[in-house]
Design an enzyme around this catalytic site. Structure first.
Site, PDB file in Angstrom:
ATOM      1  N   HIS A  94       0.809  -1.227   0.000  1.00  0.00           N
ATOM      2  CA  HIS A  94       0.000   0.000   0.000  1.00  0.00           C
ATOM      3  C   HIS A  94       0.839   1.272   0.000  1.00  0.00           C
ATOM      4  O   HIS A  94       0.359   2.334   0.375  1.00  0.00           O
ATOM      5  CB  HIS A  94      -0.965  -0.012   1.193  1.00  0.00           C
ATOM      6  CG  HIS A  94      -2.033  -1.067   1.093  1.00  0.00           C
ATOM      7  ND1 HIS A  94      -2.802  -1.493   2.155  1.00  0.00           N
ATOM      8  CD2 HIS A  94      -2.457  -1.796   0.023  1.00  0.00           C
ATOM      9  CE1 HIS A  94      -3.648  -2.427   1.748  1.00  0.00           C
ATOM     10  NE2 HIS A  94      -3.452  -2.633   0.466  1.00  0.00           N
ATOM     11  N   CYS A 101       7.047  19.671 -12.845  1.00  0.00           N
ATOM     12  CA  CYS A 101       5.876  20.132 -13.607  1.00  0.00           C
ATOM     13  C   CYS A 101       4.998  21.097 -12.823  1.00  0.00           C
ATOM     14  O   CYS A 101       4.044  21.641 -13.374  1.00  0.00           O
ATOM     15  CB  CYS A 101       5.052  18.934 -14.078  1.00  0.00           C
ATOM     16  SG  CYS A 101       4.012  18.219 -12.789  1.00  0.00           S
ATOM     17  N   ALA A 116       1.149  -8.881  18.967  1.00  0.00           N
ATOM     18  CA  ALA A 116       2.310  -9.309  18.185  1.00  0.00           C
ATOM     19  C   ALA A 116       3.619  -9.119  18.956  1.00  0.00           C
ATOM     20  O   ALA A 116       4.522  -9.945  18.864  1.00  0.00           O
ATOM     21  CB  ALA A 116       2.351  -8.530  16.871  1.00  0.00           C
TER      22      ALA A 116
HETATM   23  P1  OAD Z   1      -7.030  -2.983  10.504  1.00  0.00           P
HETATM   24  O1  OAD Z   1      -7.125  -1.751  11.340  1.00  0.00           O
HETATM   25  O2  OAD Z   1      -8.178  -3.327   9.623  1.00  0.00           O
HETATM   26  O3  OAD Z   1      -6.770  -4.238  11.440  1.00  0.00           O
HETATM   27  C1  OAD Z   1      -5.790  -4.201  12.431  1.00  0.00           C
HETATM   28  C2  OAD Z   1      -5.765  -5.534  13.116  1.00  0.00           C
HETATM   29  O4  OAD Z   1      -4.696  -5.523  14.057  1.00  0.00           O
HETATM   30  C3  OAD Z   1      -7.054  -5.870  13.896  1.00  0.00           C
HETATM   31  O5  OAD Z   1      -7.481  -7.176  13.548  1.00  0.00           O
HETATM   32  C4  OAD Z   1      -6.606  -5.823  15.367  1.00  0.00           C
HETATM   33  O6  OAD Z   1      -7.282  -6.771  16.183  1.00  0.00           O
HETATM   34  C5  OAD Z   1      -5.143  -6.166  15.235  1.00  0.00           C
HETATM   35  N1  OAD Z   1      -4.290  -5.689  16.338  1.00  0.00           N
HETATM   36  C6  OAD Z   1      -4.427  -4.596  17.127  1.00  0.00           C
HETATM   37  N2  OAD Z   1      -3.426  -4.507  18.005  1.00  0.00           N
HETATM   38  C7  OAD Z   1      -2.602  -5.558  17.764  1.00  0.00           C
HETATM   39  C8  OAD Z   1      -1.372  -6.022  18.339  1.00  0.00           C
HETATM   40  N3  OAD Z   1      -0.777  -5.377  19.330  1.00  0.00           N
HETATM   41  N4  OAD Z   1      -0.834  -7.157  17.832  1.00  0.00           N
HETATM   42  C9  OAD Z   1      -1.412  -7.836  16.807  1.00  0.00           C
HETATM   43  N5  OAD Z   1      -2.569  -7.426  16.235  1.00  0.00           N
HETATM   44  C10 OAD Z   1      -3.161  -6.313  16.693  1.00  0.00           C
HETATM   45  O7  OAD Z   1      -5.651  -2.865   9.686  1.00  0.00           O
HETATM   46  P2  OAD Z   1      -5.215  -3.633   8.361  1.00  0.00           P
HETATM   47  O8  OAD Z   1      -5.704  -5.019   8.371  1.00  0.00           O
HETATM   48  O9  OAD Z   1      -3.772  -3.385   8.213  1.00  0.00           O
HETATM   49  O10 OAD Z   1      -5.328   0.394   3.520  1.00  0.00           O
HETATM   50  O11 OAD Z   1      -6.005  -2.798   7.280  1.00  0.00           O
HETATM   51  C11 OAD Z   1      -5.821  -3.098   5.924  1.00  0.00           C
HETATM   52  C12 OAD Z   1      -5.844  -1.834   5.120  1.00  0.00           C
HETATM   53  O12 OAD Z   1      -7.038  -1.091   5.397  1.00  0.00           O
HETATM   54  C13 OAD Z   1      -4.749  -0.833   5.446  1.00  0.00           C
HETATM   55  O13 OAD Z   1      -3.514  -1.125   4.806  1.00  0.00           O
HETATM   56  C14 OAD Z   1      -5.319   0.436   4.949  1.00  0.00           C
HETATM   57  C15 OAD Z   1      -6.706   0.324   5.513  1.00  0.00           C
HETATM   58  O14 OAD Z   1      -7.688   1.068   4.868  1.00  0.00           O
HETATM   59  C16 OAD Z   1      -5.009   1.472   2.795  1.00  0.00           C
HETATM   60  O15 OAD Z   1      -4.711   2.522   3.317  1.00  0.00           O
HETATM   61  C17 OAD Z   1      -5.048   1.229   1.323  1.00  0.00           C
END
Ligand code: OAD
Length: 260
Positions: A125, A164, A245
């Protein structure tokens, strides 16, 4: 699914890690949560609970109000500059010293994996540190960071492209945009070639990135999820380690490779 907690890390997972030839570590915002970087969908603290993605994370939003969008991403970049890699990032970097091949694939736009020592990280991303011209696409080098940004950022005019004159945009993938093709292809190839994949700190809701653990499973790899809460992957993965994590990954590293 074999759901388990960190207190009972399955010996089968330790053995799979010790025997693995190619490990993929697939991370989401949760891996950086313990560095103080907010996730997107966690209740209360998630960015998309406090801010409107449609007003901030689309090309249309940038066209409509570039100062709002640029200011918000600068606030996030300032947060990142103050953050440090946490024990999860460090354990993942160290894991690469113990397995024949390790590929880090991240949805995160931070550089905490790199700062922890991971090399060749596949950023699906994009990156907060690689802004480019909205019009011509040329990369833009930012001057040193301003000191403090108010919560949520302040309106800030984006710099102009030195070639540009177009407005400079954050180097991240927005909703409605395609992922970088070569990086996505490399991530898919790694998922299909690995024998063990860790899905760490991701809600596994955003496609095509969320396909990566499924591709690995369908190709015959085993998948271990690390997350304190339930996710879309719960019914798919081989092991689900319920925990932060920063606690789980060092413990796994220790059990597989550092224990006497
Ligand atoms: P999310 O915010 O959707 O999910 C974060 C996950 O991390 C959740 O399942 C939490 O339970 C978990 N979590 C929180 N604290 C944690 C910890 N200490 N250890 C392990 N896990 C933990 O984030 P993403 O899955 O990364 O896209 O979201 C995917 C994409 O959605 C992002 O890259 C972004 C967003 O819109 C773009 O910006 C294109």
């Amino acid at each position: 699914m074999q759901s388990t907690t960190i207190e009972t890390t399955p010996p089968e997972l330790i053995a799979a890690l010790q025997a693995a030839q190619h490990v993929v570590v697939f991370t989401g915002a949760g891996v950086s949560a313990e560095s103080g970087i907010p996730t997107f969908r966690d209740a209360l603290t998630g960015l998309w609970g406090r801010f409107d993605a449609q007003a901030l994370a689309t090309p249309e939003a940038f066209r409509r109000d570039p100062d709002l969008v640029w200011g918000w991403y600068e606030w996030r970049r300032m947060q990142l500059l103050r953050a440090l890699p946490n024990p999860a990032h460090l354990a993942i970097a160290e894991l690469a010293q113990h397995v024949p091949r390790l590929t880090v694939v991240t949805q995160n736009v931070d550089d905490l994996h790199e700062r922890a020592g991971s090399a060749d990280v596949l950023h699906l991303h994009g990156s907060l540190h690689q802004p480019r011209c909205f019009d011509c696409g040329r990369p833009h080098v930012l001057p040193p960071a301003p000191p403090d940004e108010p919560e949520g950022g302040r309106r800030l005019s984006p710099p102009r492209c030195r070639q540009c004159g177009g407005p400079v945009r954050p180097g991240v993938v927005w909703f409605g945009e395609s992922l970088p093709e070569d990086i996505l292809a490399a991530a898919f190839a790694a998922a299909q070639a690995c024998d063990l994949l860790f899905a760490i700190g991701t809600s596994a809701l955003v496609y095509p990135a969320a396909q990566i653990p499924l591709l690995a499973l369908h190709a015959g790899a085993r998948v271990a999820q690390v997350n304190p809460t339930a996710t879309a992957l719960d019914d798919e993965c081989t092991w689900s380690l319920r925990g932060a994590a920063g606690a789980v990954m060092p413990k796994l590293l220790q059990a597989a490779f550092l224990a006497a």
